[in-house]
Design a protein around this motif. Sequence first.
Motif, PDB file in Angstrom:
ATOM      1  N   GLN A  52      -1.304  -1.346  -4.016  1.00  0.00           N
ATOM      2  CA  GLN A  52      -2.580  -1.852  -3.528  1.00  0.00           C
ATOM      3  C   GLN A  52      -3.286  -0.730  -2.772  1.00  0.00           C
ATOM      4  O   GLN A  52      -2.663   0.001  -2.012  1.00  0.00           O
ATOM      5  N   ARG A  86      -8.636  -2.246  -0.703  1.00  0.00           N
ATOM      6  CA  ARG A  86      -8.339  -3.613  -1.136  1.00  0.00           C
ATOM      7  C   ARG A  86      -7.611  -4.381  -0.034  1.00  0.00           C
ATOM      8  O   ARG A  86      -7.863  -5.573   0.186  1.00  0.00           O
ATOM      9  N   THR A 145       0.827  -1.211   0.000  1.00  0.00           N
ATOM     10  CA  THR A 145       0.000   0.000   0.000  1.00  0.00           C
ATOM     11  C   THR A 145       0.856   1.253   0.000  1.00  0.00           C
ATOM     12  O   THR A 145       0.515   2.246  -0.640  1.00  0.00           O
TER      13      THR A 145
END
Length: 365
Positions: A89, A93, A84
């Motif tokens: 991502q 999610r 992330t």
Amino acid sequence: MAETESVHLQCESCKSLYSNMDEFLRHSCISAGLNSQQSTCTETGDSRDDSASSSCSTSNSPSFWSDSATKILINEVKQREVLTNKGKQTKKRMWEDISKVLAGNGFRFTWEQVQGRMKTLTTNLKKINDHNSKSGFMDLTEELIKGVLKFISVTELLMTVSKVNKKLHDIIERNCGVFVEVSFNEDCFVIDKQTLKLSTMSVEKLHTFEVGSQIFDMTKLEFNQIISRLAGGYHLKRLNLCESPLFDFSFLQNLVTLTSLDISNTQIIDDELKYLKNLSNLTELYLSFTALSVNSIVSILGYMPLKNLDACQVKFSFVKFRECFVKCPTLQYIHTSFISKEDESNAKSFIYMIQNFKDVKLAIF
């Protein structure tokens, strides 16, 4: 004398006061993440948007936020934060994926509730630190502090303890008996004296102590003085001190319960291998990249039931290589170097021959 003021945690949603951390973490608002400023459902219902009804559906209620579920959540966040942070991502999610992992372990939560739970935990820890910095002397109860600290890994706890209030340091020090595993192997840390001292405060309960390949912010003498405390590690099974500034190996003779020892790339010399003769339970020994001679290594093999021997860059003749298996018939894996190609070829043929009788593997550097 004035009475000590009682300190409570207050839920920002229901405004209830709690003096006990377990009660605070388990009440419905916290368990579902309602203590953040989000419109999420309580632990007995699903998430909702602003247009949803004020009541929560209980037809498909998720699991209770137990310690096991919380630990899975924290571990999953740690593993996924790299993705992330790199933009590979989205946060949503990540929460959705973690929700699926939790479901696979029998804990049913929506992604919003997963997000809320994590935010609650970090918020509560921040509250403790904020309270600490404002009060000058932390007056939160020890029970309250321990309730939050149990969700922090030992490694992180050791690395951050020097940055917080002395009272918190004292509480951790008094409770360091919970440490049975101290491991800094996964990442490279800069370990200072305070951290190393704290990690060896309760050596009699340690099962694992791994500080290999780390950076030590102290002198060699200071490191050896602190590490010598491990002489009292009567339950220690795994010890990794590779690439450390260790020069006094005498404490090793006391660690008779050791099953794995890594002192590769240290300053150990031939005469100091005598301290390993008491290690009658040792099955893994790592001595690579040292100045040890082949004769000294072979001479101690008869004292321990070794299965794995790593003596990489110590150059063996074929005769001495074969002698390893005579001295230590339990050997199953050996990693070493050879004086010549002929010695190496003979060693390979020897391994091939004895593989008909037992499972043996050879790795050549």
